[in-house]
Design a protein around this motif. Structure first.
Motif, PDB file in Angstrom:
ATOM      1  N   SER A   9       0.638  -1.299  -0.154  1.00 35.29           N
ATOM      2  CA  SER A   9      -0.017   0.068  -0.129  1.00 35.29           C
ATOM      3  C   SER A   9       0.807   1.037  -0.309  1.00 35.29           C
ATOM      4  CB  SER A   9      -0.923   0.032   0.921  1.00 35.29           C
ATOM      5  OG  SER A   9      -0.565   0.392   1.945  1.00 35.29           O
ATOM      6  N   LYS A  10       2.313   1.247   0.784  1.00 31.40           N
ATOM      7  CA  LYS A  10       2.766   2.676   0.690  1.00 31.40           C
ATOM      8  C   LYS A  10       3.366   2.529  -1.076  1.00 31.40           C
ATOM      9  CE  LYS A  10       4.010   2.663   5.360  1.00 31.40           C
ATOM     10  NZ  LYS A  10       4.932   1.868   6.712  1.00 31.40           N
ATOM     11  N   LEU A  11       3.855   1.058  -1.287  1.00 32.54           N
ATOM     12  CA  LEU A  11       4.567   1.652  -3.044  1.00 32.54           C
ATOM     13  C   LEU A  11       3.107   1.648  -3.866  1.00 32.54           C
ATOM     14  CD1 LEU A  11       5.933  -1.331  -3.228  1.00 32.54           C
ATOM     15  CD2 LEU A  11       7.225  -0.185  -3.377  1.00 32.54           C
ATOM     16  N   ARG A  12       1.898   1.390  -3.528  1.00 30.11           N
ATOM     17  CA  ARG A  12       0.930   2.503  -4.499  1.00 30.11           C
ATOM     18  C   ARG A  12       1.023   3.777  -3.877  1.00 30.11           C
ATOM     19  NH1 ARG A  12      -2.073  -2.487  -2.685  1.00 30.11           N
ATOM     20  NH2 ARG A  12      -1.438  -4.143  -4.817  1.00 30.11           N
ATOM     21  N   ASP A  13       0.812   4.186  -2.626  1.00 29.37           N
ATOM     22  CA  ASP A  13       1.015   5.646  -2.614  1.00 29.37           C
ATOM     23  C   ASP A  13       1.253   6.452  -2.880  1.00 29.37           C
ATOM     24  OD1 ASP A  13      -1.006   4.962  -0.606  1.00 29.37           O
ATOM     25  OD2 ASP A  13      -0.138   5.393   1.440  1.00 29.37           O
ATOM     26  N   ALA A  14       3.007   5.629  -2.978  1.00 32.66           N
ATOM     27  CA  ALA A  14       4.360   6.691  -3.409  1.00 32.66           C
ATOM     28  C   ALA A  14       4.218   6.654  -4.929  1.00 32.66           C
ATOM     29  CB  ALA A  14       5.362   6.199  -2.981  1.00 32.66           C
ATOM     30  N   ALA A  17      -1.969   3.258  -8.133  1.00 35.12           N
ATOM     31  CA  ALA A  17      -1.682   1.874  -7.862  1.00 35.12           C
ATOM     32  C   ALA A  17      -1.967   0.970  -9.455  1.00 35.12           C
ATOM     33  CB  ALA A  17      -3.292   1.884  -7.640  1.00 35.12           C
ATOM     34  N   ASN A  18      -1.760   2.168 -10.334  1.00 34.31           N
ATOM     35  CA  ASN A  18      -1.744   1.238 -11.708  1.00 34.31           C
ATOM     36  C   ASN A  18      -0.272   0.818 -12.110  1.00 34.31           C
ATOM     37  OD1 ASN A  18      -1.335   4.205 -11.634  1.00 34.31           O
ATOM     38  ND2 ASN A  18      -1.635   4.462 -13.737  1.00 34.31           N
ATOM     39  N   HIS A  19       0.614   1.558 -10.852  1.00 34.15           N
ATOM     40  CA  HIS A  19       1.775   0.991 -11.604  1.00 34.15           C
ATOM     41  C   HIS A  19       2.411   0.065 -10.454  1.00 34.15           C
ATOM     42  CE1 HIS A  19       1.616   5.338 -13.132  1.00 34.15           C
ATOM     43  NE2 HIS A  19       2.138   4.357 -13.771  1.00 34.15           N
ATOM     44  N   VAL A  20       1.435  -0.472 -10.168  1.00 35.54           N
ATOM     45  CA  VAL A  20       1.927  -1.815  -9.429  1.00 35.54           C
ATOM     46  C   VAL A  20       1.463  -2.523  -9.738  1.00 35.54           C
ATOM     47  CG1 VAL A  20       1.781  -2.822  -6.642  1.00 35.54           C
ATOM     48  CG2 VAL A  20       2.256  -0.108  -7.474  1.00 35.54           C
ATOM     49  N   LEU A  21       1.643  -3.618  -9.678  1.00 36.33           N
ATOM     50  CA  LEU A  21       1.190  -5.149 -10.571  1.00 36.33           C
ATOM     51  C   LEU A  21       1.766  -6.073  -9.255  1.00 36.33           C
ATOM     52  CD1 LEU A  21       2.828  -5.513 -14.102  1.00 36.33           C
ATOM     53  CD2 LEU A  21       0.967  -4.258 -13.393  1.00 36.33           C
ATOM     54  N   THR A  22       0.435  -7.055  -9.081  1.00 33.30           N
ATOM     55  CA  THR A  22       1.079  -7.797  -8.039  1.00 33.30           C
ATOM     56  C   THR A  22       0.303  -9.367  -8.436  1.00 33.30           C
ATOM     57  OG1 THR A  22      -1.418  -7.028  -6.818  1.00 33.30           O
ATOM     58  CG2 THR A  22       1.311  -6.496  -6.688  1.00 33.30           C
ATOM     59  N   ALA A  23      -1.017  -8.878  -9.838  1.00 33.73           N
ATOM     60  CA  ALA A  23      -1.518 -10.446 -10.063  1.00 33.73           C
ATOM     61  C   ALA A  23      -0.594 -11.276 -10.801  1.00 33.73           C
ATOM     62  CB  ALA A  23      -2.426 -10.102 -10.995  1.00 33.73           C
ATOM     63  N   LYS A  24      -0.579 -12.598 -10.699  1.00 38.32           N
ATOM     64  CA  LYS A  24       0.209 -13.939 -10.952  1.00 38.32           C
ATOM     65  C   LYS A  24       0.525 -13.393 -12.513  1.00 38.32           C
ATOM     66  CE  LYS A  24       1.676 -18.837 -10.438  1.00 38.32           C
ATOM     67  NZ  LYS A  24       1.311 -19.400 -10.524  1.00 38.32           N
ATOM     68  N   GLU A  25      -0.370 -13.453 -12.951  1.00 37.51           N
ATOM     69  CA  GLU A  25      -0.419 -13.546 -14.801  1.00 37.51           C
ATOM     70  C   GLU A  25       0.346 -12.620 -15.294  1.00 37.51           C
ATOM     71  OE1 GLU A  25      -3.540 -13.447 -12.473  1.00 37.51           O
ATOM     72  OE2 GLU A  25      -5.145 -11.810 -13.875  1.00 37.51           O
ATOM     73  N   ASP A  26      -0.144 -10.801 -14.345  1.00 44.25           N
ATOM     74  CA  ASP A  26       1.503  -9.610 -14.645  1.00 44.25           C
ATOM     75  C   ASP A  26       2.517 -10.534 -14.144  1.00 44.25           C
ATOM     76  OD1 ASP A  26      -1.089  -8.667 -16.034  1.00 44.25           O
ATOM     77  OD2 ASP A  26      -0.988  -7.859 -14.171  1.00 44.25           O
ATOM     78  N   LEU A  27       3.051 -11.031 -12.941  1.00 44.57           N
ATOM     79  CA  LEU A  27       4.399 -11.177 -12.540  1.00 44.57           C
ATOM     80  C   LEU A  27       5.124 -12.015 -13.474  1.00 44.57           C
ATOM     81  CD1 LEU A  27       3.168 -11.175  -8.532  1.00 44.57           C
ATOM     82  CD2 LEU A  27       4.388  -9.724 -10.700  1.00 44.57           C
ATOM     83  N   ILE A  28       4.455 -13.261 -13.926  1.00 47.76           N
ATOM     84  CA  ILE A  28       4.627 -14.462 -15.097  1.00 47.76           C
ATOM     85  C   ILE A  28       5.767 -13.411 -16.038  1.00 47.76           C
ATOM     86  CG2 ILE A  28       4.574 -15.806 -16.430  1.00 47.76           C
ATOM     87  CD1 ILE A  28       2.330 -17.129 -15.231  1.00 47.76           C
TER      88      ILE A  28
END
Ligand SMILES: Cc1cc2nc3c(=O)[nH]c(=O)nc-3n(C[C@H](O)[C@H](O)[C@H](O)COP(=O)(O)OP(=O)(O)OC[C@H]3O[C@@H](n4cnc5c(N)ncnc54)[C@H](O)[C@@H]3O)c2cc1C
Length: 460
Positions: A9-14, A17-28
């Motif tokens: 959540s700190k990363l999203r604030d910084a 949120a649209n610049h932070v990926l966490t979904a497995k299909e994105d991370l692959i």
């Protein structure tokens, strides 16, 4: 332990949120680079837009001892941008602006995510020249080039990335922003930290701006292809050209396997009835180009070249260079796994090395395609294999061990341009020796005491 919700959540604030990926299909998509057989999912991927954001991300990571793996385009061939478990992948491809082209000082200032080709094109647009041209230049980033100190087809005459870096903006692991270097041609004030960061493989800091030196465009060039019935004769031609004190712009080598794969892929009309091919290019003043080309042709013929063909025009010359740049991709099409190395030897030892690679491939019953920047002594023996076949992978490992040992024995190095990363960290101590390893470890400890930047790469 997975990345905590608090960190995310700190990363999203910084950075949004649209610049932070966490979904497995994105991370692959960020779980590997150009290196064969290495995969690891990160905890998240973040796309920084500014130096200030990079600084905030590193400050947060440092405070929470969260590992950060900086990433450009992920074309690295030593596993440098491979994530470590639960790390933040800090991807810089969206910091992709050319900030300044200074015609008075012949410099270009770029963000790290600008591609190498975009740098070269911007320089050409101003009638100038940015020589480093890795085979991956269409997609590799200038930040990645600086981190790996990348070379290219023109390295023989024009040098490598380091020779063009005049200044860097670097964010240190604790978030502090540092400038090193400037537009002065001469500057000996203090240690050259700039040179320390070049080639540091994302282990000491994150480059957020690169100040590059440009040079005048050569007035003329001539491109030639020489073919041989024997690889050793091609290697001997290269050694003879260097010994004759001719430093052409390009001396690239392709063996039979690579020639056939490249021709299947690129269809540029490469001669197929030969065991080896040299792509030779000389550039500079028209009179010097004509003389150099003639002397190189004589040396090629003296060494038994079957044919020496001169490119008719720029279009054909560009096609030939593009074909050579596609060598790795072309080989990658013919086997499930292609493992490419970049053992490098003094140029007087090329014949010994090229024959050694061939002998080792036969000994371990492996299919190999060899190409490379032969004028730099930098060969890329590429084993065409299948990572699902463990027994064959073991033979590949043994073959590479022998190739590296031979390179070291001949006074060469374990990597000419792809870096140590994960792939070579096991053999770095043998090559570098105790004193160098100690100094490198201490430098890293001073700059990154919490070991957050690219942990496990280069050395533990
Ligand atoms: C087809 C092909 C051909 C190639 N040809 C050549 C060649 O001719 N010569 C050559 O030298 N290499 C070559 N390479 C290897 C590769 O392209 C280079 O190493 C390139 O410089 C990597 O750039 P990248 O943006 O993909 O970096 P990545 O692969 O994303 O990262 C490489 C390393 O740099 C670090 N890094 C990236 N950006 C930064 C930054 N801004 N600050 C700090 N650290 C950073 C990463 O952590 C990692 O350790 C080739 C690769 C391929 C796939």
């Amino acid at each position: 332990m997975a990345l905590s919700n608090d960190i995310l959540s700190k990363l999203r604030d910084a950075i949004g949120a649209n610049h932070v990926l966490t979904a497995k299909e994105d991370l692959i998509a960020y779980s590997f680079d150009g290196t064969a057989a290495l995969r690891q999912l990160p905890g998240c991927v973040v796309f920084a837009q500014t130096t200030a954001q990079v600084s905030t991300i590193l400050e947060l990571a440092n405070a929470t001892k969260t590992p950060v793996v900086t990433r450009g385009s992920g074309t690295g061939l030593s596993g440098g941008s491979l994530p470590c478990p639960d790390c933040i992948v800090l991807c810089l491809v969206q910091m992709n602006r050319i900030l300044e082209l200074d015609r008075a000082n012949l410099t270009l200032l770029a963000e790290p995510g600008v591609t190498t080709l975009a740098v070269a094109d911007a320089a050409a647009g101003a009638g100038l020249f940015y020589p480093p041209d890795p085979g991956s230049m269409k997609i590799s980033t200038i930040g990645g080039n600086v981190a790996e100190n990348s070379g290219g087809l023109r390295g023989l005459k024009y040098g490598i990335t380091r020779n063009y870096v005049m200044g860097l903006e670097v964010v240190l692991p604790d978030g502090e922003i540092l400038w090193t270097g400037n537009k002065c041609v001469k500057d000996v004030a203090g240690y050259s930290l700039r040179d320390l960061f070049v080639g540091s493989e994302g282990t000491l800091g994150v480059t957020t701006k690169v100040l590059l030196r440009l040079i005048p465009k050569p007035a003329a060039k001539r491109t030639m292809v020489a073919t041989y019935a024997d690889m050793g004769l091609a290697a001997q031609t290269v050694s003879d050209i260097i010994a004759a004190q001719i430093i052409p712009c390009t001396l690239e080598f392709l063996d039979r396997t690579t020639i056939h794969c490249v021709e299947d892929f690129a269809k540029v009309g490469l001669p197929l009835d030969c065991e080896a091919l040299l792509l030779m290019e000389t550039d500079g003043h028209p009179a010097a180009v004509a003389e150099e080309a003639e002397r190189m042709e004589q040396l090629a013929r003296k060494n038994g070249a079957l044919e020496v063909r001169v490119a008719r025009d720029d279009v054909e010359a560009t096609k030939l260079a593009t074909a050579r740049r596609s060598a790795f991709s072309a080989l990658a099409r013919v086997a499930p796994t292609t493992i490419l190395e970049d053992a490098t030897v003094p140029r007087s030892e090329l014949v010994t090395m090229i024959r050694f690679v061939d002998t080792v491939a036969k000994k371990y019953q492996l299919r190999v395609g060899t190409f490379g920047h032969m004028g730099d002594g930098n060969l890329h023996p590429t084993f065409l294999t299948d990572e699902r076949n463990q027994e064959e992978m073991h033979r590949v490992e043994e073959a590479f061990k022998e190739i590296f040992q031979e390179a070291i024995r001949l006074g060469g190095t374990i990597t000419g341009e792809h870096g140590v990363g994960l792939a070579k960290k096991g053999i770095l101590p043998k090559f570098a020796g105790d004193a160098q390893m100690r100094v490198m470890r201490e430098l890293r400890r001073v700059l990154d005491p919490n070991r957050i930047l690219n942990p496990g790469k280069m050395f533990d």
